[in-house]
Design a protein around this motif. Structure first.
Motif, PDB file in Angstrom:
ATOM      1  N   GLU A 110      37.534  45.944  35.542  1.00 33.31           N
ATOM      2  CA  GLU A 110      38.018  45.077  36.687  1.00 33.31           C
ATOM      3  C   GLU A 110      36.544  44.559  37.523  1.00 33.31           C
ATOM      4  O   GLU A 110      35.907  45.561  38.042  1.00 33.31           O
ATOM      5  CB  GLU A 110      38.921  45.719  37.866  1.00 33.31           C
ATOM      6  CG  GLU A 110      39.309  44.811  38.618  1.00 33.31           C
ATOM      7  CD  GLU A 110      40.515  45.263  39.374  1.00 33.31           C
ATOM      8  OE1 GLU A 110      40.907  44.917  40.610  1.00 33.31           O
ATOM      9  OE2 GLU A 110      41.123  46.451  39.222  1.00 33.31           O
ATOM     10  N   GLU A 111      36.553  43.441  37.604  1.00 30.73           N
ATOM     11  CA  GLU A 111      35.285  42.942  38.219  1.00 30.73           C
ATOM     12  C   GLU A 111      35.786  41.918  39.320  1.00 30.73           C
ATOM     13  O   GLU A 111      36.253  40.962  38.810  1.00 30.73           O
ATOM     14  CB  GLU A 111      34.084  42.393  37.452  1.00 30.73           C
ATOM     15  CG  GLU A 111      33.455  43.282  36.405  1.00 30.73           C
ATOM     16  CD  GLU A 111      32.573  42.558  35.715  1.00 30.73           C
ATOM     17  OE1 GLU A 111      32.492  41.525  35.793  1.00 30.73           O
ATOM     18  OE2 GLU A 111      31.757  43.501  34.979  1.00 30.73           O
ATOM     19  N   SER A 112      35.502  42.092  40.726  1.00 34.29           N
ATOM     20  CA  SER A 112      36.213  41.203  41.806  1.00 34.29           C
ATOM     21  C   SER A 112      37.475  40.764  41.510  1.00 34.29           C
ATOM     22  O   SER A 112      37.836  39.693  41.520  1.00 34.29           O
ATOM     23  CB  SER A 112      35.111  39.921  41.662  1.00 34.29           C
ATOM     24  OG  SER A 112      33.796  40.253  41.733  1.00 34.29           O
ATOM     25  N   LYS A 113      38.359  41.788  41.196  1.00 34.20           N
ATOM     26  CA  LYS A 113      39.720  41.348  41.088  1.00 34.20           C
ATOM     27  C   LYS A 113      40.148  40.821  39.883  1.00 34.20           C
ATOM     28  O   LYS A 113      41.326  40.252  39.875  1.00 34.20           O
ATOM     29  CB  LYS A 113      40.475  41.016  42.355  1.00 34.20           C
ATOM     30  CG  LYS A 113      40.105  41.742  43.351  1.00 34.20           C
ATOM     31  CD  LYS A 113      40.926  41.261  44.927  1.00 34.20           C
ATOM     32  CE  LYS A 113      40.666  41.940  46.094  1.00 34.20           C
ATOM     33  NZ  LYS A 113      41.406  41.329  47.082  1.00 34.20           N
ATOM     34  N   THR A 114      39.147  40.663  38.924  1.00 33.51           N
ATOM     35  CA  THR A 114      39.429  39.965  37.522  1.00 33.51           C
ATOM     36  C   THR A 114      39.226  40.959  36.538  1.00 33.51           C
ATOM     37  O   THR A 114      38.084  41.660  36.479  1.00 33.51           O
ATOM     38  CB  THR A 114      38.442  38.862  37.091  1.00 33.51           C
ATOM     39  OG1 THR A 114      38.757  37.696  38.555  1.00 33.51           O
ATOM     40  CG2 THR A 114      38.859  38.191  36.378  1.00 33.51           C
TER      41      THR A 114
ATOM     42  N   ARG B 225      37.684  41.924  32.917  1.00 36.93           N
ATOM     43  CA  ARG B 225      36.770  41.301  31.792  1.00 36.93           C
ATOM     44  C   ARG B 225      36.849  42.544  30.745  1.00 36.93           C
ATOM     45  O   ARG B 225      36.949  43.630  30.943  1.00 36.93           O
ATOM     46  CB  ARG B 225      35.482  41.011  32.487  1.00 36.93           C
ATOM     47  CG  ARG B 225      35.566  40.093  33.510  1.00 36.93           C
ATOM     48  CD  ARG B 225      34.196  39.797  33.827  1.00 36.93           C
ATOM     49  NE  ARG B 225      33.405  38.868  32.556  1.00 36.93           N
ATOM     50  CZ  ARG B 225      32.145  38.518  32.348  1.00 36.93           C
ATOM     51  NH1 ARG B 225      31.320  38.921  33.340  1.00 36.93           N
ATOM     52  NH2 ARG B 225      32.058  37.824  31.215  1.00 36.93           N
TER      53      ARG B 225
END
Length: 252
Positions: free
Chosen positions: A211-215, A217
């Motif tokens: 999870e990166e910035s609520k996304t 990947r």
């Protein structure tokens, strides 16, 4: 004729996916663990690898424990990977799924079926017999294979027999210069099981959802692959309509 001579130079098998991460390909005579989070793209990876092999003219043995032949072939078509022209010519299926789920073969056209998934000896015998069949049909300089997936086997068989199976499969791969990719979910309990499997195999490819910035990947890394100079960095990748594609992959 298959020879057991020691190779002075590493002969590699192109994956068509991550070759620039692993010095051009997987060394012949390797059993590779493909481990990762659910939905990270493991089945897509092995499907893409298998399709690349049959396109190159290399026979592939596919063992299904967690998916039916029909589902695998149908899902592959979503990426325009049509295995049908290669069935029983370059693509040889071993069904370990149907009897595990329903207790009997579901389709009459299933050629080879594992009748007892808990019997690791039967699994090795079928792999040997299929390899011999392919070799006898012509001069196959290489055979590749995959298992989708190891994970259900841990619910069907004793762990010690799975370890023995992996050692036997390594012996086949090393002796006859085959390449096998074994799919497995990460987080198998107890933790020492996953650690032991990693110690047995010749190399590991790991897929992760992060999870990166609520996304979420997807990332991939390679580590511990024998006779291979490779990066240890996490490499981002995406799954597009044409399969897995690395984003800005480093070159080794």
């Amino acid at each position: 004729m298959v020879t057991n001579s020691i190779e002075k130079e590493v002969t590699r098998v192109s994956t068509g996916l991550i070759d620039n991460l692993i010095s051009g390909g997987i060394p012949k005579g390797s059993v590779i663990l493909l481990i990762g989070d659910p939905k990270a793209g493991k089945t897509t990876f092995i499907s893409q690898f298998a399709y690349n092999q049959v396109k190159y003219g290399i026979p592939v043995i596919g063992i299904f424990t967690d998916v039916s032949k029909y589902e695998f072939l149908s899902n592959s078509l979503d990426f325009k990977w049509n295995f049908t022209p290669y069935l029983d010519d370059k693509f040889f299926i071993i069904d370990a799924y149907t009897t595990r789920i329903s207790g009997q073969p579901k389709f009459a056209f299933e050629e080879t079926t594992i009748t007892d998934v808990a019997d690791m000896t039967q699994m090795i015998t079928v792999i040997k017999d299929m390899s011999l069949k392919i070799i006898q049909r012509g001069n196959a300089p290489l055979i590749t294979g995959f298992i989708s997936s190891l994970t259900p086997l841990f619910f069907e068989s004793e762990v010690k027999w799975i370890y023995k199976f992996l050692e036997d499969l390594k012996d086949i791969a090393h002796r006859y210069k085959q390449v096998w990719i074994l799919e497995m979910n990460s987080g198998i309990q107890p933790p020492h099981v996953e650690t032991t499997v990693k110690a047995i195999v010749d190399g590991i490819i790991e897929l992760r959802l992060m999870e990166e910035s609520k996304t979420l990947r997807r990332y991939l890394r390679v580590y511990g692959m024998k006779r291979t100079n490779h990066t240890l960095s996490w490499v981002p990748y995406e799954i597009s309509s044409s399969g897995i594609r690395l984003e800005f992959p480093p070159t080794v």
